[in-house]
Design an enzyme around this catalytic site. Structure first.
Site, short mmCIF file in Angstrom:
data_model
loop_
_atom_site.label_atom_id
_atom_site.label_comp_id
_atom_site.label_asym_id
_atom_site.label_seq_id
_atom_site.Cartn_x
_atom_site.Cartn_y
_atom_site.Cartn_z
N SER A 85 -6.13 7.25 12.22
CA SER A 85 -5.26 6.92 11.09
C SER A 85 -6.41 7.48 9.52
CB SER A 85 -5.20 5.13 10.58
OG SER A 85 -5.31 4.72 9.52
N HIS A 86 -5.61 6.89 9.06
CA HIS A 86 -6.97 7.34 7.43
C HIS A 86 -7.62 6.30 7.33
CE1 HIS A 86 -4.49 10.66 6.58
NE2 HIS A 86 -4.66 11.08 5.74
N SER A 87 -7.25 4.87 8.10
CA SER A 87 -7.94 3.91 7.09
C SER A 87 -8.67 3.65 8.89
CB SER A 87 -7.11 3.04 6.83
OG SER A 87 -7.55 1.11 7.35
N GLY A 100 -9.96 8.52 5.42
CA GLY A 100 -9.86 10.15 5.61
C GLY A 100 -9.34 10.34 6.91
N ASP A 151 -1.52 8.78 11.47
CA ASP A 151 -0.10 7.84 10.66
C ASP A 151 0.44 9.16 10.24
OD1 ASP A 151 -2.68 8.78 9.48
OD2 ASP A 151 -3.34 6.68 8.53
#
Lengths: 236, 216
Positions: free
Chosen positions: A19-21, A53, A77
């Site tokens: 995920s970006h988070s 990112g 994601d």
């Protein structure tokens, strides 16, 4: 050893959540781990500096770690998370790459459904298929056409005892039981091996489960499911 | 000094010049990206190439392909956002396409491999206001130059000029891929930052080739 241990097929597929988070990846892993206690899940979220990112290094490390124990499914994601995961796959040795599958599918629902499938012993390809089907099974839960009429098999009608209804944890336990036996099992006409379909039934305390099983292990499956439901899924 | 092919020294000089030009244009790339993206392209590229320079400083690569592979792996690990995997894949495929020192046909093959990697990874085609709009004309121009009998230096110069034109051509385009596509028609009127950074990199490659004085 999990409650599934006695009859269950060995877990052979691990899951990497990209995920970006970092917090999102950790949270998805936390939820899925509740439902698939023996599946190794790794979160690869955020950049190396902890920002929003995706990190090639984090994804690569997670994939390589899980490859040490078996096959790997990667869920992502948004756009560049998928590109980062594809890049990691491209950089793997051929032998390793054959054992890694990038799954389509919604991150949360796909990871949960895939993890439950992995808990039932599914290989990477099957886990990825389950993850990809997760969006559809959520969208159509409750409106799915009933499976073929009950020409074979046996049906038992049980009453849901646990106070919070057939929520994620008991649904996952039921799905794992259903996938363990050599039998087609349905609950209220939905596929009992699909945790998302079971959750989609939205059954509350006191409601009925019509459990049908057809196949060589049908009697054993019904007996164990009956026991677990009557036990309130061990929640009381 | 006058060789017919581009070798390891050229590749190292290319990347050194690329690192410098990315740093010099960091603000411009940030502003281009701020108009139609999330504004981090200049920062990310600068960080990535700074890491590349550090990595190459301690290395003794034996071929252009080895230089490009180091660039690929370093960019993938240090450039955030979509540019990391896209440029990482471009340099990785370029490395695989670079077979020893490069003549004009070798330059074309390398650029075609990079383009193919970008297209596959980004699932983008020409006209969608992306890096592909710089790399496609570059690869085509290099191939045409090679087939017309040009040398390696002319081939990479033709590619660089075509990439600059390709970057320019993204200005009126409406983005249909990537974050800029969320803007729809409002993306028109702005140069694509990825196409622009691609043009800068290819111009650096041409300047390195010309500086080496490699003959036709």
């Amino acid at each position: 050893m999990s409650p599934d241990g006695a009859h269950g097929r060995a877990v052979r597929t691990g899951i990497v959540v990209v995920s970006h988070s970092a917090r999102l990846a950790d949270g998805v892993v936390e939820v899925a781990a509740q439902m698939a206690p023996d599946v190794v899940l790794r979160a690869a979220g955020g950049t190396d500096e902890g920002g929003i990112g995706t990190s090639f290094t984090k994804v690569e490390e997670a994939v390589l770690e899980l490859l040490g124990a078996g096959e790997v499914v990667v869920l992502t994601d948004l756009g560049s998370a998928t590109m980062t995961a594809e890049s990691v796959l491209e950089m793997l040795d051929d032998d390793d790459r054959e054992r890694v599958t990038l799954a389509d599918g919604p991150l949360v629902e796909g990871t949960v459904a895939g993890a439950v499938a992995a808990q039932g012993g599914a290989d990477a390809a099957a886990v990825a298929r389950t993850a990809a089907a997760a969006a559809a099974s959520f969208a159509h839960a409750g409106e799915a056409p009933p499976p073929e009429p009950a020409d074979g098999g046996r049906t038992v009608v049980l009453t849901l005892r646990n106070s919070v209804g057939l929520h994620a944890r008991p649904a996952a336990l039921l799905a794992r039981l259903a996938s363990r036996y050599d039998a087609e099992v349905s609950v209220n006409d939905v596929d009992a091996t699909s945790v998302l379909a079971l959750m989609g039934l939205g059954l509350g305390q006191g409601e009925e489960l019509r459990v049908r099983a057809d196949g060589p292990d049908a009697d054993d499956a019904l007996a164990e499911i009956t026991k677990v439901v009557e036990d309130g899924f061990g929640e009381e | 000094m006058s060789a017919a092919t581009l070798g390891t020294a050229w590749a190292l000089d290319w990347i050194a010049r690329a690192t410098k030009v990315v740093s010099e244009n960091r603000i411009e790339l940030i502003e281009l990206d701020r108009a139609i993206g999330d504004g981090d392209h200049g920062e990310n590229m600068d960080r990535g190439f700074t890491a590349v320079a550090a990595k190459l400083a301690g290395a003794e690569p034996a071929s252009p392909g080895e230089v490009l592979k180091t660039v690929a792996t370093t960019l993938m690990s240090t450039v955030g956002g979509a540019a990391g995997p896209l440029y990482g894949t471009a340099f990785l495929r370029a490395a695989k396409g670079a077979d020893g020192d490069l003549d004009a046909a070798g330059v074309a093959t390398m650029l075609e491999a990079a383009l193919e990697g970008i297209r596959a990874r980004g699932k983008a085609d020409t006209g969608e206001k992306t890096m592909v709009d710089a790399w496609t004309p570059a690869a085509v121009a290099a191939r045409e130059a090679a087939e017309a009998g040009a040398g390696a230096v002319q081939a990479i110069r033709a590619a660089a000029d075509a990439a600059v034109e390709g970057s320019e051509a993204t200005i009126p385009m409406i983005a249909t891929k990537g974050r800029a596509s969320y803007l729809g028609e409002r993306s028109a009127g702005h140069r694509d930052p990825g196409a622009q950074s691609s043009a800068l990199l290819l111009v650096a490659a041409a300047e390195a080739a010309e500086a080496a004085g490699a003959g036709a």
